[in-house]
Motif scaffolding. Structure first.
Motif, PDB file in Angstrom:
ATOM      1  N   GLU A  43      -0.956  16.557  -3.565  1.00 37.06           N
ATOM      2  CA  GLU A  43      -2.656  15.923  -3.487  1.00 37.06           C
ATOM      3  C   GLU A  43      -3.808  16.450  -2.460  1.00 37.06           C
ATOM      4  N   SER A  79      -5.186  20.134  -3.164  1.00 37.10           N
ATOM      5  CA  SER A  79      -5.783  19.457  -4.155  1.00 37.10           C
ATOM      6  C   SER A  79      -6.580  20.747  -4.831  1.00 37.10           C
ATOM      7  N   CYS A 110      -3.137  20.758  -9.583  1.00 38.00           N
ATOM      8  CA  CYS A 110      -3.926  19.584 -10.382  1.00 38.00           C
ATOM      9  C   CYS A 110      -2.159  19.060 -10.029  1.00 38.00           C
ATOM     10  N   ASN A 159       0.251  16.115 -12.061  1.00 35.23           N
ATOM     11  CA  ASN A 159       0.630  14.648 -12.188  1.00 35.23           C
ATOM     12  C   ASN A 159       1.648  13.405 -12.273  1.00 35.23           C
TER      13      ASN A 159
END
Length: 181
Positions: free
Chosen positions: A25, A29, A33, A35
């Motif tokens: 990130e 970034s 993306c 997660n």
């Protein structure tokens, strides 16, 4: 792109999934993306494939364990192959992939960097030609967007030319014995 990024970051130092996500990130970034639902399954697959290995487990203050991963020689080979590959993908993904590769340029030889920049430059020049050839509509917003897209591509081309000049200068200054390694 996530795999390329993770392997690249693990070349710098062993990391756990949480730190990997933070660094992805922080540094990438604009290109990727991330997660946790993607990081941990990817780490598990890469461990099963022998590209990373578990090198330690940290006990956190909360009593939880954090697995720390490091890249293997197979992982370094995979990363290197991915870095030099020219995937045929959408314009947006190719741009993001190039930015990720550029982040890790320090791990490549000057001639490899030149090759990647030249490839991206050609791609941008072709894209610019395509965009300029599009018919102009009478829709004001479409015209504005097309103009902006052309400006962005032209800006990227200018930046790539600057980077190419820097790399070519470094390559010219590199002793022949180093180039042959």
């Amino acid at each position: 792109m996530l795999k390329l990024s993770v392997l690249g970051l693990l070349q710098r130092e062993p990391l756990n999934g949480y730190r990997l996500k933070q660094q992805l990130e922080m540094f990438m970034s604009c290109s990727i993306c991330v997660n946790y639902g993607a990081i941990y399954p990817l780490l598990k697959r890469m461990e099963e494939q022998g590209e990373v290995m578990l090198c330690a487990e940290q006990v956190q203050e909360t009593g939880q364990f954090r697995k720390i991963y490091e890249i293997t020689s197979l992982g370094k080979t995979t990363w290197y192959q991915e870095m030099l590959a020219y995937p045929h993908e959408s314009w947006v993904n190719a741009r993001s992939r190039f930015l990720i590769k550029f982040f890790f340029f320090g791990h490549l030889l000057p001639e490899e960097r030149v090759q990647l920049i030249e490839h991206r430059l050609i791609s941008c020049q072709l894209r610019l030609t395509e965009k300029k050839a599009l018919e102009v509509t009478d829709n004001l917003y479409q015209v504005k967007l097309q103009k902006r897209v052309i400006e962005v591509i032209q800006s990227e081309i200018e930046w790539l030319i600057q980077q190419l000049q820097i790399e070519q200068l470094q390559l010219a200054q590199t002793p022949t014995s180093v180039k042959q390694l």
